[in-house]
Design a protein around this motif. Structure first.
Motif, PDB file in Angstrom:
ATOM      1  N   UNK A 115       0.832  -1.204   0.000  1.00 47.19           N
ATOM      2  CA  UNK A 115       0.000   0.000   0.000  1.00 47.19           C
ATOM      3  C   UNK A 115       0.866   1.252   0.000  1.00 47.19           C
ATOM      4  N   UNK A 116       0.562   2.177  -0.904  1.00 44.58           N
ATOM      5  CA  UNK A 116       1.212   3.491  -0.937  1.00 44.58           C
ATOM      6  C   UNK A 116       0.204   4.496  -1.471  1.00 44.58           C
ATOM      7  N   UNK A 117       0.212   5.731  -0.986  1.00 46.93           N
ATOM      8  CA  UNK A 117      -0.732   6.732  -1.487  1.00 46.93           C
ATOM      9  C   UNK A 117      -0.622   6.907  -2.994  1.00 46.93           C
ATOM     10  N   UNK A 118      -1.741   7.212  -3.630  1.00 50.60           N
ATOM     11  CA  UNK A 118      -1.778   7.311  -5.084  1.00 50.60           C
ATOM     12  C   UNK A 118      -0.829   8.381  -5.615  1.00 50.60           C
ATOM     13  N   UNK A 119      -0.718   9.490  -4.918  1.00 51.54           N
ATOM     14  CA  UNK A 119       0.141  10.592  -5.360  1.00 51.54           C
ATOM     15  C   UNK A 119       0.209  11.634  -4.259  1.00 51.54           C
ATOM     16  N   UNK A 120       1.138  12.560  -4.428  1.00 50.61           N
ATOM     17  CA  UNK A 120       1.277  13.684  -3.512  1.00 50.61           C
ATOM     18  C   UNK A 120       0.585  14.893  -4.131  1.00 50.61           C
ATOM     19  N   UNK A 121      -0.589  15.256  -3.595  1.00 51.62           N
ATOM     20  CA  UNK A 121      -1.315  16.374  -4.181  1.00 51.62           C
ATOM     21  C   UNK A 121      -0.521  17.669  -4.095  1.00 51.62           C
ATOM     22  N   UNK A 122       0.219  17.875  -3.015  1.00 52.88           N
ATOM     23  CA  UNK A 122       1.016  19.091  -2.906  1.00 52.88           C
ATOM     24  C   UNK A 122       2.030  19.204  -4.027  1.00 52.88           C
ATOM     25  N   UNK A 123       2.660  18.073  -4.388  1.00 52.69           N
ATOM     26  CA  UNK A 123       3.622  18.086  -5.486  1.00 52.69           C
ATOM     27  C   UNK A 123       2.961  18.365  -6.819  1.00 52.69           C
ATOM     28  N   UNK A 124       1.812  17.730  -7.064  1.00 51.28           N
ATOM     29  CA  UNK A 124       1.072  17.971  -8.304  1.00 51.28           C
ATOM     30  C   UNK A 124       0.633  19.431  -8.387  1.00 51.28           C
ATOM     31  N   UNK A 125       0.148  19.937  -7.284  1.00 52.72           N
ATOM     32  CA  UNK A 125      -0.364  21.314  -7.230  1.00 52.72           C
ATOM     33  C   UNK A 125       0.728  22.319  -7.571  1.00 52.72           C
ATOM     34  N   UNK A 126       1.895  22.150  -6.959  1.00 48.40           N
ATOM     35  CA  UNK A 126       2.979  23.099  -7.203  1.00 48.40           C
ATOM     36  C   UNK A 126       3.524  22.976  -8.625  1.00 48.40           C
ATOM     37  N   UNK A 127       3.593  21.752  -9.143  1.00 55.98           N
ATOM     38  CA  UNK A 127       4.096  21.596 -10.510  1.00 55.98           C
ATOM     39  C   UNK A 127       3.154  22.244 -11.516  1.00 55.98           C
ATOM     40  N   UNK A 128       1.859  22.053 -11.352  1.00 57.35           N
ATOM     41  CA  UNK A 128       0.898  22.649 -12.273  1.00 57.35           C
ATOM     42  C   UNK A 128       0.904  24.166 -12.197  1.00 57.35           C
ATOM     43  N   UNK A 129       1.157  24.703 -11.031  1.00 54.65           N
ATOM     44  CA  UNK A 129       1.157  26.158 -10.890  1.00 54.65           C
ATOM     45  C   UNK A 129       2.448  26.794 -11.376  1.00 54.65           C
ATOM     46  N   UNK A 130       3.588  26.154 -11.114  1.00 52.36           N
ATOM     47  CA  UNK A 130       4.865  26.849 -11.290  1.00 52.36           C
ATOM     48  C   UNK A 130       5.865  26.184 -12.238  1.00 52.36           C
ATOM     49  N   UNK A 260      -5.492   6.676   0.317  1.00 47.87           N
ATOM     50  CA  UNK A 260      -5.762   7.650  -0.734  1.00 47.87           C
ATOM     51  C   UNK A 260      -6.779   8.716  -0.338  1.00 47.87           C
ATOM     52  N   UNK A 261      -7.470   8.510   0.778  1.00 42.25           N
ATOM     53  CA  UNK A 261      -8.483   9.478   1.183  1.00 42.25           C
ATOM     54  C   UNK A 261      -7.919  10.887   1.407  1.00 42.25           C
ATOM     55  N   UNK A 262      -6.714  11.046   2.003  1.00 45.36           N
ATOM     56  CA  UNK A 262      -6.182  12.409   2.152  1.00 45.36           C
ATOM     57  C   UNK A 262      -6.016  13.129   0.812  1.00 45.36           C
ATOM     58  N   UNK A 263      -5.682  12.396  -0.252  1.00 42.55           N
ATOM     59  CA  UNK A 263      -5.575  12.998  -1.580  1.00 42.55           C
ATOM     60  C   UNK A 263      -6.920  13.591  -1.997  1.00 42.55           C
ATOM     61  N   UNK A 264      -8.000  12.817  -1.841  1.00 49.53           N
ATOM     62  CA  UNK A 264      -9.325  13.311  -2.201  1.00 49.53           C
ATOM     63  C   UNK A 264      -9.723  14.511  -1.341  1.00 49.53           C
ATOM     64  N   UNK A 265      -9.369  14.466  -0.059  1.00 47.88           N
ATOM     65  CA  UNK A 265      -9.701  15.588   0.825  1.00 47.88           C
ATOM     66  C   UNK A 265      -8.961  16.852   0.404  1.00 47.88           C
ATOM     67  N   UNK A 266      -7.704  16.716  -0.008  1.00 46.40           N
ATOM     68  CA  UNK A 266      -6.937  17.887  -0.438  1.00 46.40           C
ATOM     69  C   UNK A 266      -7.497  18.478  -1.722  1.00 46.40           C
ATOM     70  N   UNK A 267      -7.950  17.616  -2.640  1.00 42.51           N
ATOM     71  CA  UNK A 267      -8.582  18.136  -3.856  1.00 42.51           C
ATOM     72  C   UNK A 267      -9.862  18.880  -3.493  1.00 42.51           C
ATOM     73  N   UNK A 268     -10.647  18.330  -2.554  1.00 39.46           N
ATOM     74  CA  UNK A 268     -11.847  19.022  -2.102  1.00 39.46           C
ATOM     75  C   UNK A 268     -11.542  20.392  -1.516  1.00 39.46           C
ATOM     76  N   UNK A 269     -10.475  20.481  -0.740  1.00 44.70           N
ATOM     77  CA  UNK A 269     -10.060  21.772  -0.182  1.00 44.70           C
ATOM     78  C   UNK A 269      -9.623  22.724  -1.289  1.00 44.70           C
TER      79      UNK A 269
END
Length: 344
Positions: A115-130, A260-269
């Motif tokens: 088991x490993x989280x699907x992805x790091x939303x913070x990393x995806x977020x920063x890459x898409x922005x910058x 993976x639930x924290x990933x979905x929660x971060x997208x919701x935020x």
């Protein structure tokens, strides 16, 4: 009626509420545990198989640990506190599991190398922005992402929604002016890239007006929209509440979804987070990316919590799926300002 029965609201799980308990129930009435009325009733032991699978994702510990009820409440929002006290939830679980005293002990989440989280939303977020706007390099399993979003698939609960616009004069807008803007002037939105208009709706007039950030004494036109069909949406309002572990077939799948639930929660935020207009072209990109992904997988829109009110918002990808039926003028009497210390 004795305490031999329970109902969907005792558990607070969408799958048990919509499918499993109604299928197993032979009668409806007053739940003797949570006092809900007119609900389907089942005997607790009828749910033993579902809970046995879920509980296999946890293990007994000799030191430390928590009660299994505390873990299930935090991980899956089961046994909601507004329905059952902790002691009542503990008793109900014991009855589900045929009075197995093991579940009075302390537990922890099982560990698994699979088991490993699907992805790091913070990393995806920063890459898409910058860094990379259209072809991000962040490692994402898109098939797994599509499967994960499917856990939040929902159908719009209401046919009627609202949309607000601040008036430029005392005269309200007419119905033709209350829809999505033309693509030529469509700017950045939480869900929509510039030039691709979506229809942003709110669950009630107060939420719709709050979303347009009016000032006191402003006049606001609020249109009522009717959906032309039930929309299939991704519902980001409360992922941990809407996801059900009971649709999964084994402990590894349950542990993976939990990871993976924290990933979905971060997208919701991300969809709810307030953004100042000057930074919108950059700050809206991550949520736009997820919404475009949802649209590609044939969803009609996304639902998310309002940052300004207690209601819900709905971004509809196809603006023709809703029709404005009436418009009313409102005056803004007061704007509620809330502040908090900023670390930035």
């Amino acid at each position: 009626m004795s305490n031999d029965f329970c109902c969907p609201r005792c558990f607070g799980d969408t799958y048990l509420e919509k499918y499993r308990i109604p299928e197993q129930s032979s009668e409806e009435g007053l739940c003797p545990r949570c006092a809900s009325r007119g609900v389907p009733l089942v005997r607790p032991e009828q749910l033993e198989e579902e809970f046995e699978t879920l509980l296999s994702a946890y293990e007994v510990v000799d030191e430390g640990g928590e009660s299994i009820i505390s873990l299930l409440r935090r991980d899956w929002c089961l046994f909601p506190e507004d329905s059952l006290r902790h002691s009542d939830a503990q008793l109900l679980l014991l009855e589900v599991m045929q009075h197995d005293g093991t579940y009075l002990k302390k537990f922890r989440v099982r560990e698994s190398d699979e088991v490993a989280p699907i992805a790091d939303w913070g990393g995806i977020r920063d890459e898409l922005r910058y860094k990379n706007r259209y072809f991000p390099q962040e490692n994402v399993d898109f098939d797994a992402l599509a499967g994960l979003l499917a856990h939040l698939a929902n159908t719009t609960e209401a046919k009627t929604w609202c949309r607000a616009r601040i008036q430029v004069s005392p005269e309200p807008f007419d119905l033709r002016q209350m829809g999505a803007p033309p693509r030529e002037v469509s700017s950045h939105g939480r869900a929509s890239p510039p030039g691709i208009p979506y229809l942003y709706l709110a669950s009630n007039a107060e939420t719709g007006v709050s979303e347009v950030r009016p000032h006191p004494s402003d006049y606001v036109s609020v249109a009522q929209f009717e959906l032309k069909k039930d929309l299939k949406v991704i519902d980001f309002r409360n992922p941990r509440r809407y996801v059900s572990p009971f649709v999964l077939g084994g402990d590894i799948q349950i542990l993976q979804l939990r990871a993976d639930l924290p990933f979905l929660e971060e997208v919701g935020k991300e969809l709810t987070r307030p953004v100042v207009p000057r930074s919108a072209p950059v700050d809206y990109v991550p949520s736009q990316y997820i919404c475009e992904f949802a649209k590609m997988h044939k969803y009609d829109g996304v639902m998310y919590r309002s940052s300004a009110e207690t209601g819900s918002n709905l971004a509809v990808f196809d603006v023709e799926l809703a029709e404005a039926v009436k418009v009313e003028r409102y005056s803004v009497e007061k704007v509620d300002v809330r502040i908090a210390p900023s670390n930035g």
